[in-house]
Design a protein around this motif. Structure first.
Motif, PDB file in Angstrom:
ATOM      1  N   GLN A   1      13.345   7.922 -41.661  1.00  0.00           N
ATOM      2  CA  GLN A   1      12.360   8.439 -40.716  1.00  0.00           C
ATOM      3  C   GLN A   1      12.989   9.462 -39.776  1.00  0.00           C
ATOM      4  O   GLN A   1      12.404  10.514 -39.520  1.00  0.00           O
ATOM      5  N   VAL A   2      14.162   9.185 -39.267  1.00  0.00           N
ATOM      6  CA  VAL A   2      14.833  10.115 -38.359  1.00  0.00           C
ATOM      7  C   VAL A   2      15.139  11.427 -39.074  1.00  0.00           C
ATOM      8  O   VAL A   2      14.925  12.513 -38.517  1.00  0.00           O
ATOM      9  N   ILE A   3      15.591  11.352 -40.300  1.00  0.00           N
ATOM     10  CA  ILE A   3      15.895  12.570 -41.067  1.00  0.00           C
ATOM     11  C   ILE A   3      14.627  13.383 -41.310  1.00  0.00           C
ATOM     12  O   ILE A   3      14.618  14.614 -41.143  1.00  0.00           O
ATOM     13  N   ILE A   4      13.552  12.730 -41.685  1.00  0.00           N
ATOM     14  CA  ILE A   4      12.302  13.446 -41.949  1.00  0.00           C
ATOM     15  C   ILE A   4      11.742  14.067 -40.675  1.00  0.00           C
ATOM     16  O   ILE A   4      11.341  15.240 -40.672  1.00  0.00           O
ATOM     17  N   ILE A   5      11.715  13.303 -39.582  1.00  0.00           N
ATOM     18  CA  ILE A   5      11.208  13.839 -38.314  1.00  0.00           C
ATOM     19  C   ILE A   5      12.053  15.027 -37.875  1.00  0.00           C
ATOM     20  O   ILE A   5      11.528  16.059 -37.447  1.00  0.00           O
ATOM     21  N   HIS A   6      13.355  14.915 -37.995  1.00  0.00           N
ATOM     22  CA  HIS A   6      14.229  16.016 -37.593  1.00  0.00           C
ATOM     23  C   HIS A   6      14.030  17.242 -38.488  1.00  0.00           C
ATOM     24  O   HIS A   6      14.015  18.375 -37.999  1.00  0.00           O
ATOM     25  N   SER A   7      13.870  17.022 -39.787  1.00  0.00           N
ATOM     26  CA  SER A   7      13.694  18.172 -40.686  1.00  0.00           C
ATOM     27  C   SER A   7      12.338  18.839 -40.496  1.00  0.00           C
ATOM     28  O   SER A   7      12.211  20.052 -40.656  1.00  0.00           O
ATOM     29  N   LEU A   8      11.306  18.063 -40.145  1.00  0.00           N
ATOM     30  CA  LEU A   8       9.978  18.650 -39.944  1.00  0.00           C
ATOM     31  C   LEU A   8       9.822  19.306 -38.581  1.00  0.00           C
ATOM     32  O   LEU A   8       9.292  20.413 -38.469  1.00  0.00           O
ATOM     33  N   TRP A   9      10.240  18.615 -37.521  1.00  0.00           N
ATOM     34  CA  TRP A   9       9.978  19.086 -36.175  1.00  0.00           C
ATOM     35  C   TRP A   9      11.232  19.228 -35.315  1.00  0.00           C
ATOM     36  O   TRP A   9      11.114  19.462 -34.109  1.00  0.00           O
ATOM     37  N   GLY A  10      12.397  19.116 -35.868  1.00  0.00           N
ATOM     38  CA  GLY A  10      13.628  19.113 -35.079  1.00  0.00           C
ATOM     39  C   GLY A  10      13.835  20.350 -34.238  1.00  0.00           C
ATOM     40  O   GLY A  10      14.254  20.280 -33.088  1.00  0.00           O
ATOM     41  N   LYS A  11      13.545  21.528 -34.797  1.00  0.00           N
ATOM     42  CA  LYS A  11      13.760  22.764 -34.045  1.00  0.00           C
ATOM     43  C   LYS A  11      12.742  22.928 -32.920  1.00  0.00           C
ATOM     44  O   LYS A  11      13.008  23.611 -31.940  1.00  0.00           O
ATOM     45  N   ASN A  12      11.592  22.311 -33.057  1.00  0.00           N
ATOM     46  CA  ASN A  12      10.548  22.443 -32.045  1.00  0.00           C
ATOM     47  C   ASN A  12      10.591  21.339 -30.996  1.00  0.00           C
ATOM     48  O   ASN A  12       9.785  21.360 -30.071  1.00  0.00           O
ATOM     49  N   LEU A  13      11.483  20.387 -31.132  1.00  0.00           N
ATOM     50  CA  LEU A  13      11.568  19.279 -30.180  1.00  0.00           C
ATOM     51  C   LEU A  13      12.501  19.637 -29.023  1.00  0.00           C
ATOM     52  O   LEU A  13      13.591  19.123 -28.893  1.00  0.00           O
ATOM     53  N   LYS A  14      12.039  20.554 -28.196  1.00  0.00           N
ATOM     54  CA  LYS A  14      12.829  20.980 -27.046  1.00  0.00           C
ATOM     55  C   LYS A  14      11.959  20.904 -25.803  1.00  0.00           C
ATOM     56  O   LYS A  14      10.755  21.158 -25.854  1.00  0.00           O
TER      57      LYS A  14
ATOM     58  N   PRO B   1      18.450  -4.897 -43.357  1.00  0.00           N
ATOM     59  CA  PRO B   1      18.956  -3.781 -44.163  1.00  0.00           C
ATOM     60  C   PRO B   1      17.861  -2.793 -44.570  1.00  0.00           C
ATOM     61  O   PRO B   1      18.069  -1.576 -44.529  1.00  0.00           O
ATOM     62  N   VAL B   2      16.704  -3.304 -44.909  1.00  0.00           N
ATOM     63  CA  VAL B   2      15.592  -2.429 -45.306  1.00  0.00           C
ATOM     64  C   VAL B   2      15.131  -1.589 -44.118  1.00  0.00           C
ATOM     65  O   VAL B   2      14.907  -0.379 -44.246  1.00  0.00           O
ATOM     66  N   ILE B   3      15.005  -2.204 -42.969  1.00  0.00           N
ATOM     67  CA  ILE B   3      14.541  -1.505 -41.776  1.00  0.00           C
ATOM     68  C   ILE B   3      15.538  -0.436 -41.349  1.00  0.00           C
ATOM     69  O   ILE B   3      15.143   0.657 -40.937  1.00  0.00           O
ATOM     70  N   ILE B   4      16.822  -0.706 -41.462  1.00  0.00           N
ATOM     71  CA  ILE B   4      17.833   0.301 -41.121  1.00  0.00           C
ATOM     72  C   ILE B   4      17.694   1.521 -42.023  1.00  0.00           C
ATOM     73  O   ILE B   4      17.709   2.663 -41.555  1.00  0.00           O
ATOM     74  N   VAL B   5      17.528   1.301 -43.310  1.00  0.00           N
ATOM     75  CA  VAL B   5      17.363   2.414 -44.254  1.00  0.00           C
ATOM     76  C   VAL B   5      16.093   3.201 -43.933  1.00  0.00           C
ATOM     77  O   VAL B   5      16.107   4.438 -43.893  1.00  0.00           O
ATOM     78  N   VAL B   6      15.001   2.500 -43.681  1.00  0.00           N
ATOM     79  CA  VAL B   6      13.732   3.170 -43.382  1.00  0.00           C
ATOM     80  C   VAL B   6      13.827   3.968 -42.079  1.00  0.00           C
ATOM     81  O   VAL B   6      13.313   5.094 -41.993  1.00  0.00           O
ATOM     82  N   MET B   7      14.488   3.424 -41.057  1.00  0.00           N
ATOM     83  CA  MET B   7      14.645   4.152 -39.800  1.00  0.00           C
ATOM     84  C   MET B   7      15.487   5.413 -39.976  1.00  0.00           C
ATOM     85  O   MET B   7      15.176   6.459 -39.413  1.00  0.00           O
ATOM     86  N   VAL B   8      16.551   5.325 -40.774  1.00  0.00           N
ATOM     87  CA  VAL B   8      17.383   6.506 -41.028  1.00  0.00           C
ATOM     88  C   VAL B   8      16.572   7.581 -41.748  1.00  0.00           C
ATOM     89  O   VAL B   8      16.620   8.767 -41.386  1.00  0.00           O
TER      90      VAL B   8
END
Length: 73
Positions: A51-64, A42-49
């Motif tokens: 992480q995905v949100i942070i990575i997407h918010s920081l670099w999501g538009k540039n990940l093409k 359960p902890v790892i699932i929360v941390v992965m979610v």
């Protein structure tokens, strides 16, 4: 690259043999491999979610992919 590094560290935390402190904790508490994974899932699932949100918010538009990378040979 950052997403891979973070996912690797999170994955190492998720299992008892993934990190030396986990081995010490698991052996001192007496948890089996499956029990360790069960309690951390359960902890790892929360941390992965998060992480995905942070990575997407920081670099999501540039990940093409570039046009050259999209060409299928």
């Amino acid at each position: 690259m950052f997403a891979e590094i973070l996912a690797s560290k999170i994955g190492g935390t998720a299992i008892v043999i993934g990190d030396p402190p986990n081995i010490l904790i698991g052996s001192q508490v007496g948890l089996s491999f499956n029990e360790f994974v069960y309690h951390l899932t359960p902890v790892i699932i929360v941390v992965m979610v998060v992480q995905v949100i942070i990575i997407h918010s920081l670099w999501g538009k540039n990940l093409k992919a570039s046009a050259a990378a999209e060409v299928v040979s």
